[in-house]
Design a protein around this motif. Structure first.
Motif, PDB file in Angstrom:
ATOM      1  N   VAL A  68       0.850  -1.191   0.000  1.00 14.61           N
ATOM      2  CA  VAL A  68       0.000   0.000   0.000  1.00 14.61           C
ATOM      3  C   VAL A  68       0.886   1.240   0.000  1.00 14.61           C
ATOM      4  CG1 VAL A  68      -0.217   0.069   2.533  1.00 14.61           C
ATOM      5  CG2 VAL A  68      -1.976   1.139   1.102  1.00 14.61           C
TER       6      VAL A  68
ATOM      7  N   TYR B  52      -2.110  -1.569  -3.710  1.00  9.27           N
ATOM      8  CA  TYR B  52      -3.075  -0.513  -3.403  1.00  9.27           C
ATOM      9  C   TYR B  52      -2.371   0.845  -3.440  1.00  9.27           C
ATOM     10  CZ  TYR B  52      -6.075  -4.288  -1.639  1.00  9.27           C
ATOM     11  OH  TYR B  52      -6.829  -5.429  -1.516  1.00  9.27           O
ATOM     12  N   SER B  53      -2.793   1.718  -4.340  1.00 11.04           N
ATOM     13  CA  SER B  53      -2.249   3.077  -4.418  1.00 11.04           C
ATOM     14  C   SER B  53      -3.395   4.074  -4.406  1.00 11.04           C
ATOM     15  CB  SER B  53      -1.427   3.266  -5.690  1.00 11.04           C
ATOM     16  OG  SER B  53      -0.963   4.605  -5.780  1.00 11.04           O
TER      17      SER B  53
ATOM     18  N   ARG C 236     -10.144  -6.902   4.018  1.00  5.54           N
ATOM     19  CA  ARG C 236      -9.533  -8.088   3.408  1.00  5.54           C
ATOM     20  C   ARG C 236      -8.666  -8.830   4.413  1.00  5.54           C
ATOM     21  NH1 ARG C 236      -5.952  -8.190  -2.214  1.00  5.54           N
ATOM     22  NH2 ARG C 236      -5.526 -10.453  -2.178  1.00  5.54           N
TER      23      ARG C 236
ATOM     24  N   THR D 156      -9.506   8.282  -2.184  1.00  2.00           N
ATOM     25  CA  THR D 156      -9.039   6.939  -2.521  1.00  2.00           C
ATOM     26  C   THR D 156      -8.224   6.358  -1.383  1.00  2.00           C
ATOM     27  OG1 THR D 156      -8.946   7.627  -4.836  1.00  2.00           O
ATOM     28  CG2 THR D 156      -7.810   5.590  -4.260  1.00  2.00           C
ATOM     29  N   ARG D 157      -7.512   7.203  -0.675  1.00  2.00           N
ATOM     30  CA  ARG D 157      -6.735   6.746   0.476  1.00  2.00           C
ATOM     31  C   ARG D 157      -7.633   6.050   1.488  1.00  2.00           C
ATOM     32  NH1 ARG D 157      -3.575  10.813   4.743  1.00  2.00           N
ATOM     33  NH2 ARG D 157      -2.768   9.173   6.147  1.00  2.00           N
TER      34      ARG D 157
ATOM     35  N   LEU E  15      -8.631  -2.746   2.386  1.00  2.00           N
ATOM     36  CA  LEU E  15      -7.505  -3.602   2.766  1.00  2.00           C
ATOM     37  C   LEU E  15      -7.670  -4.137   4.182  1.00  2.00           C
ATOM     38  CD1 LEU E  15      -4.902  -4.893   1.961  1.00  2.00           C
ATOM     39  CD2 LEU E  15      -3.712  -2.731   2.361  1.00  2.00           C
TER      40      LEU E  15
ATOM     41  N   ASN F 147      -9.108   2.724   0.072  1.00  2.00           N
ATOM     42  CA  ASN F 147      -8.107   1.648   0.099  1.00  2.00           C
ATOM     43  C   ASN F 147      -7.888   1.112   1.505  1.00  2.00           C
ATOM     44  OD1 ASN F 147      -7.689   1.751  -2.634  1.00  2.00           O
ATOM     45  ND2 ASN F 147      -5.754   2.860  -2.530  1.00  2.00           N
ATOM     46  N   ARG F 148      -7.835   2.024   2.465  1.00  2.64           N
ATOM     47  CA  ARG F 148      -7.616   1.599   3.850  1.00  2.64           C
ATOM     48  C   ARG F 148      -8.748   0.684   4.311  1.00  2.64           C
ATOM     49  NH1 ARG F 148      -8.695   2.901   9.252  1.00  2.64           N
ATOM     50  NH2 ARG F 148      -6.868   2.653  10.619  1.00  2.64           N
TER      51      ARG F 148
ATOM     52  N   ASP G 171      -3.330  -9.186  -6.951  1.00  2.90           N
ATOM     53  CA  ASP G 171      -4.350  -8.167  -6.642  1.00  2.90           C
ATOM     54  C   ASP G 171      -4.064  -7.485  -5.306  1.00  2.90           C
ATOM     55  OD1 ASP G 171      -4.833 -10.326  -5.005  1.00  2.90           O
ATOM     56  OD2 ASP G 171      -7.021 -10.250  -5.212  1.00  2.90           O
TER      57      ASP G 171
ATOM     58  N   SER H 239       3.199   0.209  -9.801  1.00  2.00           N
ATOM     59  CA  SER H 239       2.303  -0.922 -10.072  1.00  2.00           C
ATOM     60  C   SER H 239       2.890  -1.905 -11.082  1.00  2.00           C
ATOM     61  CB  SER H 239       0.939  -0.419 -10.565  1.00  2.00           C
ATOM     62  OG  SER H 239       1.056   0.296 -11.777  1.00  2.00           O
TER      63      SER H 239
END
Length: 387
Positions: free
Chosen positions: A49, A112-113, A131, A120-121, A128, A124-125, A109, A89
């Motif tokens: 990330v 994460y950027s 997950r 988007t930050r 993730l 993504n947090r 997969d 990436s």
């Protein structure tokens, strides 16, 4: 009560099994131990990330891959650096396809950027963390940069987290101290006083009395450039710090570059003898040459905090690429120790790099500086042009 004939038939059925039962009673522990020893080793599934693309992340990741190959944890760590791009990436995709080996797997997969976007930050947090907690298909997380470190250093997860490429993890609030990460699952490599040493090295070369710096005067802005280290060096050297503050943490790099160029003109006008180029959104490969124009015209030397990529595009001096990849190898060693069973918190976070420089000879000519031989001897990377 069973008849004698029934008991006899039962005994006849059991008798053939008695040798096996006796063997298991005698050798059962050894059999279980053999089974554990011959069980397939764990494959560590790795995710990554970052806050957004940054050339240092590329070089540190390449150092990680080289280190893992050297220690036999992957078969191929010769990941190529992208040309004319700061994107990581493609490197991650290459490693997912080509790294090989049975100890480490770069999840295809698992990249994460946030692309430096705050919305988007957070997305993504959240994704993730869900997950890691629910799907449980990530065994180790590489968190690159301040955003990545801040988002996952104190997250309630039980997998190891390695925070890499942060200007100063203590000042950024990622770890409480150089000696202790503060959490059992966390380690954040740090080079103590790294940027203080850079300023002092810069001073050894040019003996300036007034040092200019441009930065965003906010908690994150001060932390991202390790301002405390710069100020500490200035005090010890009895050097005056000339400051130019503006808002640089914006979505548009061109706007940040315009503001940074204006700051450089202001610092030149205030009589700066030298300028320490701190991390700034305005310092992009396609903007650096223009951003540095006011300093070149005033014959002011520059030293980039972020590395030799800035030198490639016009900064006079910085640390060389070798130092950045050494940091990546150090991170690979931490990964290997964790894979062998070490607790992340128990590992030393202190990283010390060798001293080697990158120099742009075109900028040296523009400011009228003829480098002495002892300086040239310390340079590993020379750039003839401002690309």
């Amino acid at each position: 009560m069973p008849s004698a004939s029934l008991l006899l038939r039962a005994v006849r059925r059991i008798l053939p099994l008695l040798p096996l039962v006796c063997w298991y009673i005698i050798h059962g522990d050894a059999a279980r131990a053999y089974s554990a020893e011959t069980a397939p080793p764990k494959v560590w599934r790795i995710a990554y990330v970052e806050g957004g693309p940054f050339v240092d992340y590329q070089k540190i990741l390449r150092g990680v891959a080289a280190g893992l190959q050297r220690m036999g944890l992957i078969e191929n760590g010769s990941v190529p650096l992208p040309e004319k791009s700061e994107d990581v990436s493609a490197m991650w995709e290459w490693l997912a396809r080509n790294a090989g080996g049975t100890a480490v797997r770069f999840l295809p997969d698992g990249f994460y950027s946030a692309d430096w976007d705050t919305g988007t930050r957070e997305t993504n947090r959240t994704a993730l963390l869900e997950r890691i907690r629910e799907r449980k298909d990530v065994d180790m997380l590489l968190a690159f940069g301040t955003w990545g470190g801040q988002d996952f250093a104190d997250a309630d997860i039980d997998i190891p987290v390695i925070v890499a490429s942060v200007t100063n993890a203590v000042e950024a609030g990622i770890i409480p101290s150089v000696e202790d990460s503060g959490r059992d699952n966390l380690t954040a490599p740090i080079e103590p006083d790294r940027f203080k040493h850079q300023v002092m090295l810069f001073h050894d070369i040019f003996r300036f009395k007034k040092l200019g710096i441009a930065y965003e005067d906010t908690p994150s802005g001060r932390g991202s450039i390790a301002l405390n280290e710069i100020e500490s060096a200035a005090r010890e050297l009895n050097v005056e710090l000339l400051r130019c503050n503006d808002t640089f943490d914006v979505d548009d790099p061109a706007l940040a570059a315009t503001r940074l160029k204006a700051c450089h003109a202001r610092l030149a006008g205030q009589g700066a003898d030298a300028v320490y180029l701190t991390y700034n959104r305005g310092m992009q490969p396609d903007t650096i040459a223009d951003v540095l124009t006011p300093l070149a015209e005033a014959h002011i030397p520059t030293f980039s905090q972020t590395g030799e990529s800035d030198v490639e595009h016009g900064a006079l001096l910085s640390i060389s690429q070798t130092n950045t990849e050494e940091e990546g190898v150090f991170n690979a060693e931490l990964m290997a120790a964790i894979i062998r069973g070490a607790k992340p918190r128990d590992l030393s976070q202190i990283f010390e790099s060798s001293v080697s420089l990158a120099m742009n000879l075109r900028m040296a000519t523009l400011i009228g500086w003829n480098p002495p031989l002892e300086i040239l001897a310390a340079v590993d990377e020379f750039y003839q042009e401002m690309r």
